[in-house]
Write a protein that holds these residues in place. Structure first.
Motif, PDB file in Angstrom:
ATOM      1  N   TYR A 104       0.830  -1.210   0.000  1.00  0.00           N
ATOM      2  CA  TYR A 104       0.000   0.000   0.000  1.00  0.00           C
ATOM      3  C   TYR A 104       0.863   1.258   0.000  1.00  0.00           C
ATOM      4  O   TYR A 104       0.443   2.308  -0.490  1.00  0.00           O
ATOM      5  CB  TYR A 104      -0.923   0.050   1.220  1.00  0.00           C
ATOM      6  N   LEU A 105       2.064   1.162   0.571  1.00  0.00           N
ATOM      7  CA  LEU A 105       2.928   2.322   0.749  1.00  0.00           C
ATOM      8  C   LEU A 105       3.966   2.519  -0.358  1.00  0.00           C
ATOM      9  O   LEU A 105       4.387   3.635  -0.615  1.00  0.00           O
ATOM     10  CB  LEU A 105       3.665   2.217   2.088  1.00  0.00           C
ATOM     11  N   ALA A 106       4.409   1.450  -0.979  1.00  0.00           N
ATOM     12  CA  ALA A 106       5.521   1.531  -1.936  1.00  0.00           C
ATOM     13  C   ALA A 106       5.142   2.295  -3.198  1.00  0.00           C
ATOM     14  O   ALA A 106       4.112   2.020  -3.823  1.00  0.00           O
ATOM     15  CB  ALA A 106       6.004   0.132  -2.298  1.00  0.00           C
ATOM     16  N   ASP A 107       5.966   3.240  -3.542  1.00  0.00           N
ATOM     17  CA  ASP A 107       5.784   4.033  -4.749  1.00  0.00           C
ATOM     18  C   ASP A 107       5.843   3.121  -5.973  1.00  0.00           C
ATOM     19  O   ASP A 107       6.794   2.370  -6.146  1.00  0.00           O
ATOM     20  CB  ASP A 107       6.901   5.094  -4.816  1.00  0.00           C
ATOM     21  N   GLY A 108       4.808   3.150  -6.780  1.00  0.00           N
ATOM     22  CA  GLY A 108       4.769   2.341  -7.989  1.00  0.00           C
ATOM     23  C   GLY A 108       4.183   0.954  -7.803  1.00  0.00           C
ATOM     24  O   GLY A 108       4.050   0.204  -8.769  1.00  0.00           O
ATOM     25  N   SER A 109       3.821   0.589  -6.583  1.00  0.00           N
ATOM     26  CA  SER A 109       3.216  -0.719  -6.325  1.00  0.00           C
ATOM     27  C   SER A 109       1.823  -0.768  -6.954  1.00  0.00           C
ATOM     28  O   SER A 109       1.115   0.240  -6.978  1.00  0.00           O
ATOM     29  CB  SER A 109       3.101  -0.937  -4.816  1.00  0.00           C
TER      30      SER A 109
END
Length: 122
Positions: free
Chosen positions: A61-66
């Motif tokens: 939920y937090l990772a950029d580009g996930s």
């Protein structure tokens, strides 16, 4: 294998707030409550406007580009997040993870839903 007490020492590396402190933030538009319990527990009961971000998927939920990235985090860099679970263990770990992932204003509500219900149903 790491012992539970050692694992929970990360509580000293995060900001913890009490149920009373969390309750004061309940109607603050700049505060978002985050319930890291599973969906079933969340649907049965939660706190205020909490969003459900299950602990097991938190990094996604937090990772950029996930593919599961939650725009709430990207679009609100100054928002305050109050994290809770059932008893406080998962939210302690989740708060630490959220800090490590780059969120600056994240707090763990100690005691979780159990403490919340004890305090607010008496």
């Amino acid at each position: 294998m790491k012992k539970f007490d050692e694992l929970m020492k990360i509580s000293n590396e995060i900001t913890n707030i009490s149920v009373d402190e969390a309750k004061e933030k309940l109607n603050d538009p700049n505060v978002q409550f985050i319930d890291v319990r599973d969906k079933g527990n969340f649907e049965a009961e939660t706190i205020g406007n909490a969003v459900n971000l299950e602990r097991g998927l938190l990094e996604f939920y937090l990772a950029d580009g996930s593919p599961l990235e939650n725009e709430m985090f990207k679009n609100n860099p100054d928002k305050e997040y109050v994290v809770f679970c059932g008893l406080g263990g998962q939210s302690t770990l989740a708060t630490k993870t959220m800090q490590e992932m780059g969120l600056k204003n994240v707090k763990n509500m100690t005691g979780g839903m159990t403490a919340w219900k004890e305090k607010n149903n008496s």
